[in-house]
Scaffold this active site. Structure first.
Site, PDB file in Angstrom:
ATOM      1  N   CYS A  90       0.920  -1.202  -0.135  1.00 28.86           N
ATOM      2  CA  CYS A  90       0.068   0.111   0.037  1.00 28.86           C
ATOM      3  C   CYS A  90       0.874   1.191  -0.009  1.00 28.86           C
ATOM      4  CB  CYS A  90      -0.788   0.076   1.276  1.00 28.86           C
ATOM      5  SG  CYS A  90      -0.087   0.209   2.691  1.00 28.86           S
ATOM      6  N   ARG A  91       0.312   2.383   0.623  1.00 27.30           N
ATOM      7  CA  ARG A  91       1.313   3.379   0.526  1.00 27.30           C
ATOM      8  C   ARG A  91       2.487   3.505   1.509  1.00 27.30           C
ATOM      9  NH1 ARG A  91       1.991   8.060   3.079  1.00 27.30           N
ATOM     10  NH2 ARG A  91       0.079   7.447   4.608  1.00 27.30           N
TER      11      ARG A  91
END
Length: 183
Positions: A70-71
């Site tokens: 993810c980020r």
């Protein structure tokens, strides 16, 4: 007495992941939301958003390891734990997520026509709420200062927990979802 051994959540760094991608030994899963994925993602990643995460939708290939990202690594750790909980044997997630990937200098696929990032959307909405609450509190009624306090408390909670309810709400808006069909 039988001891049950818990499966351990594994992490991988960006350099090791890059080598695995180059050797075609991983199935890379992006667990961010469609708007985030549309804006920028690691080439070859498959989108399976955490908000609609279903372990059955994870593509499995016998000779490939599953790596989630993810980020920042928070959402991918949650998704990885969900996979371990339903019986997946070998699940890994990218330590520090897309941030680490980009800091290492590895390329991403970018779509300039995608909506602005959820982080920027959160900053715009929260900042607007604080400014609006302050102005209304100064010129209309001091009770409007509660609006600024509400957004401030939300930002503190978000920073402490590394989760953001406002981002989750914004991710469900139509302009952030319209890219799901293209992906």
């Amino acid at each position: 007495m039988t001891m049950m051994r818990l499966k351990e959540l594994k992490t991988i760094d960006a350099q090791t992941l890059k080598q695995a991608i180059d050797q075609d030994t991983v199935t890379l899963i992006d667990v961010r939301e469609p708007g985030e994925y549309a804006g920028e993602h690691i080439l070859g990643a498959t989108l399976v958003s955490l908000s609609r995460f279903d372990p059955a939708s994870i593509p499995q290939q016998q000779d490939k390891n599953i790596v989630l990202y993810c980020r920042s690594g928070n959402r991918s750790a949650i998704a990885a734990q969900k996979l371990l909980d339903v019986g997946f044997e070998d699940v890994t997630h990218l330590a520090d997520g897309l941030v680490a990937w980009k800091e290492t200098g590895y390329p991403t696929q970018i779509d300039r026509a995608a909506p602005i990032s959820l982080m920027r959307q959160v900053q715009i909405v929260a900042g607007s709420g604080v400014v609006l609450g302050t102005l209304l509190g100064a010129f209309v009624s001091p009770w409007f200062l509660l609006l600024s306090g509400f957004f401030g408390a939300g930002l503190v909670f978000s920073g402490v927990t590394d989760t953001c309810m406002l981002a989750m709400i914004l991710a469900k808006l139509p302009y952030n979802q319209r890219y799901r069909a293209r992906l």
